[in-house]
Write a protein that holds these residues in place. Structure first.
Motif, PDB file in Angstrom:
ATOM      1  N   ALA A 158       0.838  -1.205   0.000  1.00 45.19           N
ATOM      2  CA  ALA A 158       0.000   0.000   0.000  1.00 45.19           C
ATOM      3  C   ALA A 158       0.869   1.250   0.000  1.00 45.19           C
ATOM      4  N   PRO A 159       0.447   2.316  -0.660  1.00 44.15           N
ATOM      5  CA  PRO A 159       1.229   3.572  -0.693  1.00 44.15           C
ATOM      6  C   PRO A 159       1.473   4.125   0.705  1.00 44.15           C
ATOM      7  N   GLU A 160       0.464   3.982   1.593  1.00 45.15           N
ATOM      8  CA  GLU A 160       0.660   4.499   2.946  1.00 45.15           C
ATOM      9  C   GLU A 160       1.823   3.789   3.645  1.00 45.15           C
ATOM     10  N   THR A 161       1.920   2.491   3.419  1.00 48.26           N
ATOM     11  CA  THR A 161       3.016   1.715   4.025  1.00 48.26           C
ATOM     12  C   THR A 161       4.363   2.172   3.489  1.00 48.26           C
ATOM     13  N   ILE A 162       4.427   2.434   2.193  1.00 48.44           N
ATOM     14  CA  ILE A 162       5.681   2.886   1.578  1.00 48.44           C
ATOM     15  C   ILE A 162       6.069   4.251   2.117  1.00 48.44           C
ATOM     16  N   ASP A 163       5.101   5.152   2.259  1.00 50.16           N
ATOM     17  CA  ASP A 163       5.396   6.494   2.781  1.00 50.16           C
ATOM     18  C   ASP A 163       5.902   6.422   4.219  1.00 50.16           C
ATOM     19  N   THR A 164       5.249   5.560   5.020  1.00 49.61           N
ATOM     20  CA  THR A 164       5.677   5.411   6.420  1.00 49.61           C
ATOM     21  C   THR A 164       7.105   4.869   6.503  1.00 49.61           C
ATOM     22  N   ALA A 165       7.421   3.893   5.651  1.00 50.05           N
ATOM     23  CA  ALA A 165       8.767   3.317   5.654  1.00 50.05           C
ATOM     24  C   ALA A 165       9.808   4.356   5.276  1.00 50.05           C
ATOM     25  N   ASN A 166       9.528   5.171   4.274  1.00 55.01           N
ATOM     26  CA  ASN A 166      10.470   6.214   3.859  1.00 55.01           C
ATOM     27  C   ASN A 166      10.653   7.259   4.954  1.00 55.01           C
ATOM     28  N   THR A 167       9.555   7.553   5.687  1.00 56.54           N
ATOM     29  CA  THR A 167       9.659   8.510   6.790  1.00 56.54           C
ATOM     30  C   THR A 167      10.568   7.967   7.893  1.00 56.54           C
ATOM     31  N   VAL A 168      10.416   6.668   8.177  1.00 61.76           N
ATOM     32  CA  VAL A 168      11.270   6.034   9.194  1.00 61.76           C
ATOM     33  C   VAL A 168      12.733   6.063   8.773  1.00 61.76           C
ATOM     34  N   ILE A 169      12.995   5.799   7.498  1.00 66.54           N
ATOM     35  CA  ILE A 169      14.381   5.823   7.002  1.00 66.54           C
ATOM     36  C   ILE A 169      14.966   7.219   7.148  1.00 66.54           C
ATOM     37  N   ASP A 170      14.169   8.239   6.805  1.00 68.92           N
ATOM     38  CA  ASP A 170      14.655   9.621   6.950  1.00 68.92           C
ATOM     39  C   ASP A 170      14.965   9.948   8.405  1.00 68.92           C
ATOM     40  N   PHE A 171      14.111   9.445   9.303  1.00 64.65           N
ATOM     41  CA  PHE A 171      14.344   9.681  10.730  1.00 64.65           C
ATOM     42  C   PHE A 171      15.648   9.019  11.180  1.00 64.65           C
ATOM     43  N   LEU A 172      15.874   7.791  10.742  1.00 66.96           N
ATOM     44  CA  LEU A 172      17.091   7.083  11.128  1.00 66.96           C
ATOM     45  C   LEU A 172      18.343   7.809  10.655  1.00 66.96           C
ATOM     46  N   VAL A 173      18.288   8.351   9.462  1.00 69.72           N
ATOM     47  CA  VAL A 173      19.450   9.063   8.922  1.00 69.72           C
ATOM     48  C   VAL A 173      19.673  10.370   9.663  1.00 69.72           C
TER      49      VAL A 173
END
Length: 667
Positions: A158-173
């Motif tokens: 789902a697009p929402e899942t992809i957006d959430t994952a990208n947000t988490v990656i940005d937070f980790l970086v």
């Protein structure tokens, strides 16, 4: 568990422990670095934990330093950092276990928290300081994670899942220091607690030496070990109920060849240790100077098992090992009967040749005293005579020689014989009790149990170091038969024993038990090792017997019955393995193997090092096992005296080949 209270420089046993455990720590660190599982780091902490639980802090520091050097060579700077951190965890675990006992887990946790925070701060600080390394690490992490996200998107996530994952990656970086510091903290605390749990589980199955092993003095004064006079010397080992030596009065003069004889347990080896510098518990030892153990002009020791003293890859290298001065290797080798063997690999030497090498290495330090403790126990008759002749020549050249032996005939070359009996000096030899020997009868059932067909074995096969021990061995052993496999040192007897027991597979041919490879029938052929102590792995006699039998708990009645089969009393059940005599160890090893109800019992050099009484007892036990309990017995030995009561057939090995299978004698 004893507290490490000794002071001063590291003593030889401590140096040995630091070297062994340091090498083990470094090896495990490098191996664990190749395993993608952080929990495996626990293995690195265990060797240091055991040192911290039993030794002084400086031993732990020495082991860690040695491990760090090896890790640097093998794994680079990151391996060194890993060794340092995990060694600190191991030190905490071991010291907490020794000092606080049941409360140790709380101490480990309380100390691990600030330690983990400190390590986390160090990791975060280094990444903040070295920006390029941090950027490279985070870019690699982000690229990997975004690749996973892309794969999920391609799979229809789902697009929402992809957006959430990208947000988490940005937070980790962006907030790398938060999650990285937390992960390091949790990992370190978890490693400490898991290490403690594993260590405690292992420690409960282990015994700890309650007292330090007596060790000769480390006096740095000029060596002058002879003449040595013992006045009313008495020695009792820690926790022992009787003296090993009592009121010993004797003098050993310079250049004298002295033989110390007596039955097993008479105190011979204890007297050798006193002469080598161990302090007695009572009495006086008078020397003009220091013992100088292992030093030029001091005292040298040669032990029963020469392989424990051989360190070099080649004969010449071993002679030079640790020698502080230039030595004439060829002259030394010629003196001990190894002329021209300087470039031979030490692993290719027979038992008698290894003992000659040990003597040569001892002589490289030009000792004024050479103590040989039962050095002929593991070699054949010809080698025994040769070794005694070598010692006589050494004494004739001016070195004081003390030969410890239980064989009175070896003392004939000595200038003087010192006889011991039950820890005291004896004026005359204790007379042996003789009985009429009854030769063993052939087996009543001719059906084969063990069969070897064209068996050959080559160690390190296919390498430049290949060594062939057995060639085209064909042999049949019947049910209830007693077979003696004889031969000189190096003839392949021990290799044959291991193949019979299924511990190694032959390079060629087959060894079968009732048609199946012995290597596939573990336990059906029991092997009692030449050095029984190496086979006894549990702390007490009862646990050794029950655990080898596969029992979860100690059954006193069962232990008593098994001990009775080998002529031992039930009072030995709770005794520590290390408090057994050599003969008792051998019988306990036999008892433990019999607890598995094997079809065949193989004994490798069972009579080595036993006095007349010990030999008679063991032979009587083997006769009973074969004639009454119908156990098939194979004895591997170069010492054949009395074995004809157990074995009705003798197989002779020479150069790895059977030259006489004994069938003509049986027929």
């Amino acid at each position: 568990m004893r507290s490490a209270t000794a002071r001063g420089p590291l003593r030889p046993p401590e140096l040995a422990a630091a070297a062994v455990f340091g090498a083990l720590t470094a090896t495990v660190t490098v191996v664990v670095g190749l395993i993608p599982a952080s929990a495996a780091q626990v293995l690195v902490t265990l060797p240091v934990a055991f040192l911290a639980a039993t030794r002084r802090l400086r031993v732990v520091v020495a082991a860690t330093s040695a491990a760090a050097v090896v890790a640097l060579i093998a794994g680079g700077p990151f391996a060194v950092v890993s060794v340092a951190i995990l060694a600190a965890v191991g030190t905490l675990v071991g010291f907490a276990h020794r000092r606080w006992g049941r409360s140790a887990v709380f101490v480990v946790f309380a100390c691990a928290v600030p330690g983990a925070l400190l390590v986390a701060a160090g990791v975060v600080g280094l990444l903040a300081l070295f920006e390029d390394a941090r950027v490279l690490l985070l870019d690699a992490l982000a690229t990997t994670l975004r690749g996973v996200v892309a794969a999920l998107a391609g799979a229809g996530a789902a697009p929402e899942t992809i957006d959430t994952a990208n947000t988490v990656i940005d937070f980790l970086v962006e907030h790398w220091w938060v999650w990285l510091g937390g992960a390091v903290t949790v990992s370190m605390i978890g490693t400490a607690l898991l290490s403690f749990g594993v260590f405690r589980a292992v420690a409960r199955r282990s015994t700890w030496r309650q007292h330090p092993t007596p060790w000769p003095d480390t006096d740095t004064a000029e060596p002058a070990p002879v003449p040595v006079t013992l006045r009313q010397v008495t020695h009792r080992y820690p926790q022992a109920t009787a003296d090993a030596l009592t009121d010993i009065e004797l003098t050993v003069a310079p250049g004298e060849f002295v033989a110390v004889v007596g039955p097993n347990g008479s105190g011979k080896s204890t007297l050798a240790r006193i002469l080598a510098g161990v302090a007695p518990t009572a009495g006086l030892v008078d020397r003009p100077g220091a013992v100088g153990l292992g030093r030029i002009g001091g005292t040298a020791l040669v032990f029963q098992h020469p392989e424990t003293q051989v360190l070099g890859r080649t004969v010449a290298e071993d002679v030079r090992w640790g020698a502080a001065t230039d030595i004439d290797v060829e002259e030394l080798l010629d003196r001990v009967g190894l002329a021209g063997a300087g470039e031979r690999p030490t692993e290719d030497l027979s038992g008698g040749q290894l003992q000659r090498l040990a003597i040569a290495s001892a002589l490289a330090r030009r000792p004024r005293v050479l103590i040989a403790d039962e050095i002929t126990a593991m070699v054949d008759a010809d080698s025994r005579a040769d070794l005694v002749a070598v010692l006589a020549d050494v004494a004739a050249a001016g070195t004081t020689v003390v030969l410890v032996t239980h064989l009175a005939d070896e003392a004939t070359r000595a200038d003087r014989v010192i006889r011991l009996h039950r820890g005291r000096l004896a004026d005359t030899e204790v007379p042996a009790v003789h009985r009429r020997a009854v030769p063993a009868a052939p087996p009543a059932d001719p059906r084969p149990v063990l069969e070897l067909r064209g068996v050959g074995h080559t160690y390190a096969d296919g390498t430049p170091w290949a060594h062939t021990a057995l060639r085209d061995v064909t042999l049949t052993v019947a049910r209830g038969e007693g077979v003696l496999v004889a031969g000189t040192n190096g003839s392949g007897k021990s290799t044959l024993a291991w193949i019979l027991a299924g511990l190694i597979r032959p390079t060629t041919g087959r060894c079968t038990l009732h048609g199946e490879d012995t290597a596939d029938r573990s336990g059906d052929v029991a092997l009692v090792f030449q050095q029984a102590r190496l086979q006894l792995q549990r702390p007490t006699v009862a646990r050794e017997i029950c655990e080898v039998a596969g029992m979860r708990h100690v059954d006193p009645a069962y232990v008593a019955a098994v001990l009775h089969r080998v002529g031992l009393g039930v009072d030995l059940a709770d005794r520590s393995i290390d408090r057994l005599s050599g003969g008792e160890m051998r019988r306990v090893a036999i008892a433990a193997q019999l607890s598995r109800a094997p079809r065949v019992l193989v004994l490798d050099e069972p009579l080595a090092g036993l006095d007349d009484a010990g030999r008679r007892e063991l032979i009587s036990i083997l006769v009973h096992l074969r004639t009454v309990e119908h156990v098939t017995i194979v004895v591997i030995s170069h010492d054949t005296e009395g074995v004809d009561e157990v074995c009705s057939r003798t197989v002779v090995l020479e150069g790895g080949t059977i030259v006489d299978d004994g069938t003509a004698a049986v027929a």
